[in-house]
Design an enzyme around this catalytic site. Structure first.
Site: not given
Ligand code: ADP
Ligand code: MG
Length: 402
Positions: A351, A198, A374, A39
């Site tokens: 992130g 999620k 976000g 960043r």
């Molecule tokens: P981003 O920041 O790229 O938008 P998220 O915050 O939605 O992604 O999700 C990232 C997290 O999801 C990671 O910490 C990862 O460990 C978790 N994750 C991915 N697959 C699984 C799974 N099958 N079970 C539990 N956690 C998971």
């Molecule tokens: Mg995330």
């Protein structure tokens, strides 16, 4: 969103002026040591352009969540030191945001002043007009280059455009232009690859993409809520029970729109995070949880991705932080790199997706790696970002134009 025209920093008359630049220097910091400085580096082009045009700068940013109070661990000084090094300029780092020290430094002929963490001031997140006034009075013009904070209606983001000649910096401009390409007339086939923790975080994005994309590949924990909605047994995998109905509605809409939804058919299964793993067909998951996508799923997702002309990726395919569970995410990043090499326009946002690409040393795998988690999600949900709206609405920009 598409009809909002962002005033550009190139059109702002800044020579000999003091320019307040809102950056997103919110880097990971551990005991004063900067983790990833992406960043800070991303802020450089705009700062350099302004200095080249003869401006003096007041740089400001938030760091972490100090909630309106001074938090010694969240001072911007280490960030300022790195910024000074990368920018190759001396920096006057002040210990307050709009207090006496800041006012004095901004009135001096110091070339670059860095204000203290904006969120030490309660007025920042509250968008308090007095704080906006104090901040704006430090400069003659304003540039927002903090894409990662532009989904927040905070004082430093939405306030100054109402008071100062204002423009968008290069980073903000570039992020908006790249993300717009995902919403308006993308080349087809257009594939979204979604994962992460999620489904509730991503339902609005899926909702906004359904009439745009040709296919969606879904992995990560969020896939299990979709699989439950389809009647599959997912063992002890993470499921958001209260979202199963929403997901059913979304799947029905996808079918109406003719969007193919690809879900895992095999998974890496483990009793719990960190315990030994085995790759199994989804039907054989038993009482274990799915921690990554399996090889059959990887093959199907990769084939879809490699045939695409536009790819959006958000969210890892598994618990990539644990090496044993990172193969799915790595394979998807590799497929996206191949699509990029074939000329597809590819974007990664989020992130943790960015962190995954960094951990694989693959940040070059995509055409664009968004700096805003976000903010990029809200943009892709079709929402107007308050920071972008404030700049488009700013009536005063002409006053400051060259
Ligand atoms: P981003 O920041 O790229 O938008 P998220 O915050 O939605 O992604 O999700 C990232 C997290 O999801 C990671 O910490 C990862 O460990 C978790 N994750 C991915 N697959 C699984 C799974 N099958 N079970 C539990 N956690 C998971
Ligand atoms: Mg995330």
């Amino acid at each position: 969103m598409s009809d909002q025209r962002l005033p550009s920093v190139d059109e702002l008359d800044v020579s000999g002026k003091r320019v307040l630049v809102r950056c997103d220097l919110n880097v990971p910091l551990n005991d004063g040591v900067i983790g990833d400085d992406m960043r800070i580096r991303a802020a450089l082009p705009t700062l350099r352009a302004l200095l080249d045009k003869g401006a003096r700068l007041v740089v400001c940013s938030h760091l972490g969540r100090p909630q309106g109070r001074v938090d010694e661990g969240l001072r911007l000084a280490p960030v300022g030191a790195r910024l000074s090094e990368l920018l190759e300029r001396e920096m006057t780092i002040v210990a307050d945001v709009v207090g006496a020290e800041a006012v004095e430094a901004c009135a001096s002929d110091a070339e670059v002043v860095l204000l203290e963490n904006l969120r030490f001031e309660p007025g920042e997140e509250a968008n308090d007009p007095d704080f906006v006034g104090a901040l704006s009075s430090l400069a003659d013009a304003y540039v927002n280059d903090a894409f990662g904070a532009s989904h927040r209606a905070h004082a430093s983001i939405v306030g100054p455009p109402g008071r100062l000649p204002s423009a968008a910096g290069h980073l903000l401009h570039d992020e908006v232009a790249k993300l717009e390409r995902l919403l308006h007339e993308p080349d087809r086939p257009y594939v979204a690859v979604l994962g992460g923790a999620k489904v509730s975080d991503k339902l609005d994005v899926i909702g906004n993409l359904l009439d745009r994309v040709d296919a969606i590949c879904i992995g990560g924990a969020m896939a299990f809520t979709l699989l439950v909605a389809q009647g599959s047994d997912v063992g002890r995998s993470l499921v958001e029970d209260d979202r199963v109905d929403d997901v059913r509605g979304m799947l029905a809409r996808a079918e109406d729109e003719g969007v193919a939804i690809h879900l895992p058919t095999d998974v890496v299964a483990a009793q719990e995070e960190g315990s030994p793993h085995e790759t199994v067909a989804l039907a054989d998951i038993g009482d274990r949880m799915g921690v990554d996508i399996g090889p059959t799923t990887i093959g199907e997702f990769a084939q879809t991705i490699i045939g695409a002309r536009t790819v959006l990726w958000n969210g890892p395919m598994g618990i990539f932080e644990i090496a044993d569970y990172s193969a799915g995410t790595l394979a998807i990043a590799t497929a996206i790199a191949e699509a990029t090499a074939e000329g597809a326009f590819t974007v990664a946002g989020g992130g943790d997706s960015a962190a995954a690409l960094k951990s694989f040393d693959m940040t070059g795998a995509v055409s664009h790696l968004s700096t805003g988690g976000g903010a990029s999600l809200e943009f892709l949900e079709g929402k107007d970002l308050p920071g972008v709206t404030a700049l488009s609405k700013a009536t005063d920009t002409k006053k400051g134009r060259a």
